[in-house]
Design an enzyme around this catalytic site. Structure first.
Site, PDB file in Angstrom:
ATOM      1  N   LEU A 137      -4.211  75.925  86.766  1.00 53.70           N
ATOM      2  CA  LEU A 137      -3.190  75.244  85.974  1.00 53.70           C
ATOM      3  C   LEU A 137      -3.069  73.776  86.394  1.00 53.70           C
ATOM      4  O   LEU A 137      -3.485  73.405  87.496  1.00 53.70           O
ATOM      5  CB  LEU A 137      -1.857  75.979  86.149  1.00 53.70           C
ATOM      6  CG  LEU A 137      -1.887  77.424  85.609  1.00 53.70           C
ATOM      7  CD1 LEU A 137      -0.766  78.261  86.204  1.00 53.70           C
ATOM      8  CD2 LEU A 137      -1.822  77.408  84.087  1.00 53.70           C
ATOM      9  N   PRO A 138      -2.467  72.952  85.526  1.00 54.60           N
ATOM     10  CA  PRO A 138      -2.454  71.513  85.822  1.00 54.60           C
ATOM     11  C   PRO A 138      -1.715  71.131  87.117  1.00 54.60           C
ATOM     12  O   PRO A 138      -2.239  70.365  87.919  1.00 54.60           O
ATOM     13  CB  PRO A 138      -1.754  70.903  84.605  1.00 54.60           C
ATOM     14  CG  PRO A 138      -1.886  71.902  83.514  1.00 54.60           C
ATOM     15  CD  PRO A 138      -1.941  73.246  84.176  1.00 54.60           C
ATOM     16  N   THR A 189      -4.699  72.489  91.879  1.00 60.89           N
ATOM     17  CA  THR A 189      -4.380  71.585  92.991  1.00 60.89           C
ATOM     18  C   THR A 189      -2.895  71.283  92.917  1.00 60.89           C
ATOM     19  O   THR A 189      -2.433  70.637  91.969  1.00 60.89           O
ATOM     20  CB  THR A 189      -5.182  70.269  92.874  1.00 60.89           C
ATOM     21  OG1 THR A 189      -6.570  70.577  92.865  1.00 60.89           O
ATOM     22  CG2 THR A 189      -4.882  69.347  94.054  1.00 60.89           C
ATOM     23  N   LYS A 200      -7.600  70.137 100.929  1.00 60.89           N
ATOM     24  CA  LYS A 200      -8.078  69.531  99.678  1.00 60.89           C
ATOM     25  C   LYS A 200      -7.528  68.102  99.519  1.00 60.89           C
ATOM     26  O   LYS A 200      -8.263  67.176  99.189  1.00 60.89           O
ATOM     27  CB  LYS A 200      -7.646  70.417  98.504  1.00 60.89           C
ATOM     28  CG  LYS A 200      -7.546  69.754  97.160  1.00 60.89           C
ATOM     29  CD  LYS A 200      -8.801  69.833  96.348  1.00 60.89           C
ATOM     30  CE  LYS A 200      -8.676  68.924  95.137  1.00 60.89           C
ATOM     31  NZ  LYS A 200      -9.743  68.936  94.232  1.00 60.89           N
ATOM     32  N   LYS A 226      -3.109  61.808  90.838  1.00 62.42           N
ATOM     33  CA  LYS A 226      -2.290  63.010  91.087  1.00 62.42           C
ATOM     34  C   LYS A 226      -2.515  63.507  92.525  1.00 62.42           C
ATOM     35  O   LYS A 226      -1.571  63.816  93.242  1.00 62.42           O
ATOM     36  CB  LYS A 226      -2.688  64.103  90.081  1.00 62.42           C
ATOM     37  CG  LYS A 226      -2.017  65.436  90.332  1.00 62.42           C
ATOM     38  CD  LYS A 226      -2.683  66.589  89.598  1.00 62.42           C
ATOM     39  CE  LYS A 226      -2.360  67.900  90.286  1.00 62.42           C
ATOM     40  NZ  LYS A 226      -3.108  69.038  89.820  1.00 62.42           N
TER      41      LYS A 226
HETATM   42  P1  NAD Z   1      -6.717  71.004  82.109  1.00 62.83           P
HETATM   43  O1  NAD Z   1      -5.515  70.216  81.741  1.00 62.83           O
HETATM   44  O2  NAD Z   1      -8.007  70.747  81.416  1.00 62.83           O
HETATM   45  O3  NAD Z   1      -6.409  72.580  81.927  1.00 62.83           O
HETATM   46  C1  NAD Z   1      -5.206  73.198  82.243  1.00 62.83           C
HETATM   47  C2  NAD Z   1      -5.006  74.358  81.276  1.00 62.83           C
HETATM   48  O4  NAD Z   1      -3.819  75.062  81.663  1.00 62.83           O
HETATM   49  C3  NAD Z   1      -4.831  73.924  79.837  1.00 62.83           C
HETATM   50  O5  NAD Z   1      -5.722  74.650  79.007  1.00 62.83           O
HETATM   51  C4  NAD Z   1      -3.366  74.276  79.533  1.00 62.83           C
HETATM   52  O6  NAD Z   1      -3.147  74.672  78.169  1.00 62.83           O
HETATM   53  C5  NAD Z   1      -3.139  75.426  80.474  1.00 62.83           C
HETATM   54  N1  NAD Z   1      -1.735  75.676  80.794  1.00 62.83           N
HETATM   55  C6  NAD Z   1      -0.766  74.794  81.130  1.00 62.83           C
HETATM   56  N2  NAD Z   1       0.391  75.428  81.381  1.00 62.83           N
HETATM   57  C7  NAD Z   1       0.146  76.743  81.190  1.00 62.83           C
HETATM   58  C8  NAD Z   1       0.946  77.921  81.291  1.00 62.83           C
HETATM   59  N3  NAD Z   1       2.236  77.853  81.622  1.00 62.83           N
HETATM   60  N4  NAD Z   1       0.366  79.105  81.020  1.00 62.83           N
HETATM   61  C9  NAD Z   1      -0.944  79.174  80.664  1.00 62.83           C
HETATM   62  N5  NAD Z   1      -1.754  78.103  80.556  1.00 62.83           N
HETATM   63  C10 NAD Z   1      -1.203  76.912  80.809  1.00 62.83           C
HETATM   64  O7  NAD Z   1      -6.865  70.837  83.685  1.00 62.83           O
HETATM   65  P2  NAD Z   1      -8.202  71.043  84.559  1.00 62.83           P
HETATM   66  O8  NAD Z   1      -8.995  69.800  84.559  1.00 62.83           O
HETATM   67  O9  NAD Z   1      -8.820  72.339  84.165  1.00 62.83           O
HETATM   68  O10 NAD Z   1      -7.557  71.165  86.025  1.00 62.83           O
HETATM   69  C11 NAD Z   1      -6.903  72.337  86.461  1.00 62.83           C
HETATM   70  C12 NAD Z   1      -6.544  72.146  87.918  1.00 62.83           C
HETATM   71  O11 NAD Z   1      -7.747  71.918  88.674  1.00 62.83           O
HETATM   72  C13 NAD Z   1      -5.639  70.955  88.198  1.00 62.83           C
HETATM   73  O12 NAD Z   1      -4.709  71.321  89.180  1.00 62.83           O
HETATM   74  C14 NAD Z   1      -6.593  69.876  88.699  1.00 62.83           C
HETATM   75  O13 NAD Z   1      -5.970  68.957  89.569  1.00 62.83           O
HETATM   76  C15 NAD Z   1      -7.609  70.728  89.432  1.00 62.83           C
HETATM   77  N6  NAD Z   1      -8.940  70.115  89.544  1.00 62.83           N
HETATM   78  C16 NAD Z   1      -9.506  69.491  88.466  1.00 62.83           C
HETATM   79  C17 NAD Z   1     -10.767  68.933  88.591  1.00 62.83           C
HETATM   80  C18 NAD Z   1     -11.439  68.253  87.417  1.00 62.83           C
HETATM   81  O14 NAD Z   1     -12.453  67.567  87.621  1.00 62.83           O
HETATM   82  N7  NAD Z   1     -10.931  68.420  86.197  1.00 62.83           N
HETATM   83  C19 NAD Z   1     -11.460  69.001  89.818  1.00 62.83           C
HETATM   84  C20 NAD Z   1     -10.874  69.674  90.884  1.00 62.83           C
HETATM   85  C21 NAD Z   1      -9.606  70.235  90.732  1.00 62.83           C
END
Ligand code: NAD
Length: 321
Positions: free
Chosen positions: A86-87, A120, A195, A270
């Protein structure tokens, strides 16, 4: 499938032939990271029930064979393992602990369920969920990842895990489907701390490398020549090795592709904010981290969606042209 071992505290099940079977998994959060991670679990033969607020996100997984649920509780109905991606902390809290008068997922899970949160978030937030889970007899792991969307697609993520030894042991087989390196950093919250320490250092290194290259270029040096010199000298670091921020110094990196793709500046910001929050909560001095946070904060106002190496533009605006 017939099962001999149906103890819900164990994530592997054996059938009558003694072969290892796979537990049903609920996967919550199918964004840029979660979707490819879930795809890899499906490819490895795990039965997945998925939930996301976005119907578009779940549709893609349905096409790959996942069953689509209409709530986290529905997704977890027959699951012995729950994974979330999740975000931010508020989303993790809302899913697991609930919001207002609405219960979270934890209270509806059977004892012995393994919950792996790979979002994260702040270590303090992860510990809060872990504490609530532990009171209900549920195993919780914070398991943030490094490796970006490329690593999520390739199944080569690095998982940095915090939680009990037993829960970690149960999770390893599943994490190995989505990642190559799996570290047990320590107790609950330790995964998140490790992390953000890494990403704080990465933010500092990226800004510092951009700053050094800019100083050289403004003094008449060729950015490629300077990068090669620093790469073989004591300034050598990961950004010079594989992710040079100066346009056209290196092929196949975001700086040579208009800073598209990669790891967005707003995500780096973030993570830096989480590092600063942790430093403040625990009274630890992080002046370099604070400076990197300040630089990324200003940079993301206009460039939040560009790769984090675009911090180069803070020093040389022509980098964006
Ligand atoms: P994203 O925004 O693409 O995806 C998040 C998903 O969660 C979305 O599809 C959203 O609809 C869903 N969501 C939000 N609230 C929700 C809820 N209450 N119930 C169900 N679904 C819900 O984000 P991402 O890029 O996939 O990142 C996810 C996590 O991974 C974050 O914490 C980010 O910091 C971490 N991260 C991201 C990356 C990257 O390169 N994108 C790398 C390492 C870590």
């Amino acid at each position: 499938m017939d099962t001999k071992d149906t103890d819900s505290s164990n994530t592997t099940m054996t059938d009558n032939d003694g072969k290892i079977a796979k537990p049903n998994i609920a996967f919550i959060g199918l964004g840029n990271m979660g979707a490819p991670m879930a795809e890899n679990l499906l490819k490895a033969g795990y039965a997945l029930s998925v939930y996301d607020l976005s119907a578009e996100a779940t549709q893609r997984l349905a096409q790959s064979g996942a069953s689509v649920a209409d709530s986290p509780k529905d997704a977890a109905r027959n699951a012995r393992v729950v994974i979330s991606m999740l975000p931010a902390g508020k989303h993790v809290h809302s899913v697991y602990l609930g919001e207002g008068s609405t219960d979270g997922l934890l209270v509806s899970l059977p004892k012995g369920t393994l919950v792996i949160d790979s979002s994260t978030i702040a270590a303090a937030d992860a510990r809060l969920v872990a504490e609530a889970a532990s009171k209900l007899g549920i195993d919780f792991l914070d398991a943030p990842v490094s490796g970006g969307t490329g690593g999520a697609i390739a199944g080569s993520l690095t998982f940095i895990v915090g939680g009990d030894d037993d829960a970690f042991a149960k999770a390893e087989t599943i994490l190995a489907v989505m990642g190559k390196n799996i570290f047990h950093a320590g107790e609950h919250g330790a995964g998140q701390v490790a992390k953000i320490c890494n990403n704080m250092l990465l933010g500092i290194l990226m800004a510092g490398t951009a700053e050094a290259i800019n100083l050289g270029v403004k003094n008449g040096l060729d950015p490629k020549v300077l990068s090669d010199i620093m790469l073989q000298s004591s300034g050598r670091n990961w950004t010079l090795e594989v992710y040079n921020p100066y346009p056209q110094v290196m092929e196949n990196v975001p700086s040579s592709n208009g800073y598209r793709g990669g790891f967005m500046s707003k995500l780096m910001q973030k993570d830096l904010n989480l590092a600063m929050q942790t430093a403040q909560d625990t009274n630890v001095d992080t002046p370099m981290g604070a400076k990197a946070t300040e630089l990324y904060e200003a940079h993301t106002v206009e460039n939040g969606d560009r790769d984090f190496s675009s911090i180069m533009a803070r020093y040389d605006s022509s980098a964006l042209s």
